[in-house]
Structures are given as C-alpha cells and as structure tokens.
Write an enzyme that holds these catalytic residues in place. Structure first.
Site, PDB file in Angstrom:
ATOM      1  N   HIS A  72       0.971  -1.249  -0.013  1.00  0.00           N
ATOM      2  CA  HIS A  72       0.015   0.035   0.034  1.00  0.00           C
ATOM      3  C   HIS A  72       0.914   1.264  -0.046  1.00  0.00           C
ATOM      4  O   HIS A  72       1.668   1.557   1.028  1.00  0.00           O
ATOM      5  CB  HIS A  72      -0.877   0.183   1.049  1.00  0.00           C
ATOM      6  N   TYR A 200      -9.459   5.111   7.578  1.00  0.00           N
ATOM      7  CA  TYR A 200      -9.692   5.048   9.100  1.00  0.00           C
ATOM      8  C   TYR A 200     -10.780   6.249   9.173  1.00  0.00           C
ATOM      9  O   TYR A 200     -10.387   7.298   8.432  1.00  0.00           O
ATOM     10  CB  TYR A 200      -8.356   5.632   9.434  1.00  0.00           C
ATOM     11  N   PRO A 292      -4.524  -0.429  18.583  1.00  0.00           N
ATOM     12  CA  PRO A 292      -4.431  -0.866  17.288  1.00  0.00           C
ATOM     13  C   PRO A 292      -4.513   0.308  16.168  1.00  0.00           C
ATOM     14  O   PRO A 292      -4.197   0.347  15.093  1.00  0.00           O
ATOM     15  CB  PRO A 292      -5.392  -1.905  16.883  1.00  0.00           C
ATOM     16  N   LYS A 296       0.977  -0.493  15.073  1.00  0.00           N
ATOM     17  CA  LYS A 296       2.210  -0.662  15.600  1.00  0.00           C
ATOM     18  C   LYS A 296       2.615  -1.972  16.220  1.00  0.00           C
ATOM     19  O   LYS A 296       3.674  -2.192  16.445  1.00  0.00           O
ATOM     20  CB  LYS A 296       2.430   0.565  16.209  1.00  0.00           C
ATOM     21  N   TYR A 384       3.620   6.282  10.386  1.00  0.00           N
ATOM     22  CA  TYR A 384       2.780   5.134   9.898  1.00  0.00           C
ATOM     23  C   TYR A 384       3.725   4.121   9.141  1.00  0.00           C
ATOM     24  O   TYR A 384       3.668   2.971   9.716  1.00  0.00           O
ATOM     25  CB  TYR A 384       1.667   5.642   8.976  1.00  0.00           C
TER      26      TYR A 384
END
Ligand code: APR
Ligand code: PHB
Length: 389
Positions: A72, A200, A292, A296, A384
């Site tokens: 991704h 998200y 979550p 990580k 991220y």
C-alpha cells in the site's frame, strides 16, 4: 539441555528472534505454552512497516509475503463524510505491506521447522531462574515430565500475560499505562475489500476502520463501548453501523456478507521499563502494548527483535557487550515514539464518552490540518510507515 538463548513464547517476536539468531549461528530453544493450532488460530492485525518487511526478507522468510501480501502506497482518512488520502510514497518514499500477522507467524514456524529448531509447544509451568547471575536456567513441564534448560540468556517473548515480566524484580520494574474507555468490534468476512487502501474513519457515532487480508478477505472494525457484548451485535447491526460511519460512496459500494470471525478487543497503551534484568530481556508485548489505531503492535515487537538480535550477534561474534547493556534504552526510545503516535491517532479518531462539542471540533480541525498540509500529512506518514531503527 543447554542452549545459548532460551526464548519464552512462540509468537511473532519469539519466532523471528530465533530465526535471525539461527541464521547467525546462535542456538536457541523456544518454549510455548499453547499448541501450534492455538497460536495460528489467533486473528491479529496485519500492516507491516518497511523495516519489518526488510527484516523478514533478511531472515529468509519473505517469499510468500511478497507473493500474497498487498503493498500500500497510502491510506485514507475519512471525516465529515469525505475521504482524504495520505500518500506515503510521495511523502516518505516508503510503503507498507498488508499481510496478516497469522501469515507471518505461519511462515516463521515453517522456517523454524525446516531448520529443525527446538520448538516446544504446550510447555507448562515455565519458570525463569538466576537471570541476575551468569548462568540462568529455565524449567518447564511437558507431558508431565520436568525439564531444565541451562542457557546464557533468556528472551521473554511471552506477551502481556506471560511469565517473564512477572518474573522481573517488581521493585525495579516501572509501568506506564493508559486504558481507553472503548473497544474495537472487529469482523472478518469473505468479501472483497470496499477500497484499495485502508479507510480510517472519524465519526460522531465512533471510529471505524476498513481493512483487508487479501482481495477476497476483508477486516472491518467499529468502536464500541467497553462493556458491549459480541452477542449484542448481529452481522446486520454491524454492517449498518459501519456504513453510517464511512463516506457515502463506500457505504453504497461495500460488499456485505456473513462474518467468519467477530470479537471485541479493548484498547490500551502500556509500557514496562526497563526491558533488561541481568541476562533476561523483555521483547514485544511482554514489555509494551499499543492501541491498534497506529498498526504498530507487530512492528514494535520486530523493532525489539532488531535491537536484541544485533546485541546478541555482537556479543557472540566479537564479544562486544555494549549493545546488550544498551538494549533497553535503545528499544524504549523507539517504543515511546510509537506509543505517542498510536495514542495520538487514537485520540484523533475516536469519540470519547466525556467529549465536549469543543473536543469534537478540535479533532476535525486537526484532521483538516493533517489532510490539507503537506507538513502535517508527512508527519503522519513518516510515523505510519515506520521510524528508522
Ligand atoms: N510460557 C510459555 N509461553 C507463553 C507463556 C508462558 N508462561 N505466556 C504466554 N506465552 C506465549 C503465548 O501463548 C503466545 O503465543 O507467548 C506468546 C506471545 O506471543 P504474542 O502475544 O503474539 O506476543 P509477541 O510475540 O510479542 O507479538 C506481538 O502480537 O498481540 C500482538 O499486537 C501484538 O502484534 C503484536 C504481536
Ligand atoms: C487490521 O487489518 O486488522 C488492522 C489494520 C490497521 C490497524 C489495525 C488493524 O491500524
């Protein structure tokens, strides 16, 4: 029995450590309380930082990940009914790999077995001894028979509920914790993902996440009150609630189906310090838990394995002991930054029971800043995809 490193726990951190040490000619024994089927049956997250992908490749267990994993280049943040893309590749030059933790664990087990590793499942009553001296040893019971392993070092890779942190001198151990007033209700469904990349979503009704395991296996989550029961959530109610929290296009195009797995997980930030007690080291969930939201958990376990394996290889290779002495400090520096990012993402994207209207506006304003400023987006992207080791 004698080994160089006794590893407690055959989760991803114990298996990866054992594999890397093996490749460096260092012997280890892994003791796991549960059965292999149980360990492989646990559904966990699946977003791998570039650093972990590189570690798995270097350890010789990356082939299936590259065949079946999804690379991704970015992710999407959804608020006020609109999606905004964060382009990791453009902002950091790095990407992430979507590949289930269960698959990572399966690949590591296969590699350990292929190398004839000493892997003991259903090892009961594991106890750690004399790790404050020069000759630590471990005992366990298997099929009713007592066993003893003498070793140079003990790696506590036995998770949050393991025996290793519990065996550390409690007068020395310090813990830091934040428990969040909500959980994640997650389902797995054999349906095509609603979007190419993860979504998200921040919504007044609560957080939601659209993720996947493959092009035919999707993973979805909605924020629920901590005391909610899975039984109270029919599939229909789940899909309905999820669709209310994501943008209209996603809600209109999402493919729904029966859930094949449905669980509620609490959210917690937790860190134990230090992570070294004489010749015993804490690794992964044994020392830290992240909510979550920042994806990580697995990556931090791998980060610890990076620092510990480097230190042990230097010790056995050149006798250099500094990396071993500094393992806790080095690992904790990166852990606290990932804890901060995961806490920040959680505060940004979830609806808190006691939140005021002002709090809600602050979240939206911060999301608006992060998604409209290159600097803001780059900060999120950099964390991220994974900060350097
Ligand atoms: N004796 C032997 N084994 C034990 C004991 C014990 N007393 N206690 C726990 N274990 C085993 C567990 O059964 C489990 O298989 O240790 C293993 C720990 O594995 P994980 O909990 O997966 O921890 P870790 O390997 O550090 O991986 C961290 O897992 O929970 C996710 O989000 C987390 O992705 C992160 C990853
Ligand atoms: C998942 O795919 O299960 C997942 C992905 C990203 C997260 C958490 C979970 O932040």
């Amino acid at each position: 029995m004698r080994t160089q490193v006794a590893i407690i726990g055959a989760g991803p951190s114990g298996l990866l450590l054992s594999q890397i040490l093996h490749n460096a000619g260092i012997d280890s024994v892994i003791l796991e309380r549960k059965s292999l089927d149980y360990v492989l049956g646990r559904i966990r997250a699946g977003v791998l930082e570039q650093g972990l992908v590189d570690m798995l490749d270097a350890a010789g267990v990356g082939a299936r990940m590259h065949r079946e994993g999804l690379v991704h280049d970015g992710t999407e943040l959804c608020f006020n009914g609109t999606r905004h893309r964060i382009d990791f590749k453009e902002l950091t030059g790095k990407t992430v790999m979507v590949y289930g933790q269960t698959e990572v664990t399966r690949d590591l087990v296969d590699a350990r077995r292929a190398a004839d590793a000493k892997l003991v499942y259903e090892a009961e009553d594991v106890e750690l001894h004399d790790f404050d001296g020069d000759s630590p040893w471990v005992t366990y019971r298997k099929d009713g028979v007592e066993h003893r392993i003498d070793c140079d070092f003990i790696a506590g890779c036995d998770g949050y509920h393991g025996v290793s942190r519990a065996s550390a001198p409690q007068s020395v151990l310090k813990t830091f914790e934040r428990v969040y007033p909500f959980g994640w209700l997650g389902i797995l469904s054999e349906t095509p993902p609603v979007s190419e990349e993860l979504i998200y979503a921040r919504h007044e009704r609560g957080f939601a996440l659209c993720s996947m395991r493959s092009h035919v296996l999707s993973r979805y989550y909605v924020q629920v009150p901590l005391d909610d029961k899975v039984e109270a959530w029919s599939d229909e109610r789940f899909w309905d609630e999820l669709r209310r929290r994501i943008d209209q296009k996603a809600a209109d195009t999402i493919v729904m189906g029966p859930s094949i797995e449905k669980t509620i997980a609490p959210l917690r930030s937790f860190v134990a310090e230090p992570m070294k007690f004489g010749r015993m080291f804490l690794v992964g969930d044994a020392a830290h838990i992240v909510p979550p939201t920042g994806a990580k958990g697995l990556n931090l376990a791998a980060s610890d394995v990076h620092y510990l394996s480097e230190a042990l290889i230097a010790h056995y290779g050149s006798g250099e002991g500094e990396l071993i002495e500094r393992y806790s400090e080095n690992a904790l520096r990166r852990i606290w930054k990932a804890e901060r990012f995961s806490w920040w993402m959680t505060n940004l994207m979830h609806t808190f029971p006691d939140a005021s209207g002002f709090d809600g506006r602050m979240q939206v304003a911060e999301l608006d800043y992060v998604t409209s400023s290159k600097t803001g987006a780059a900060a999120l992207a950099e964390n991220y995809v994974g900060l350097p080791y």
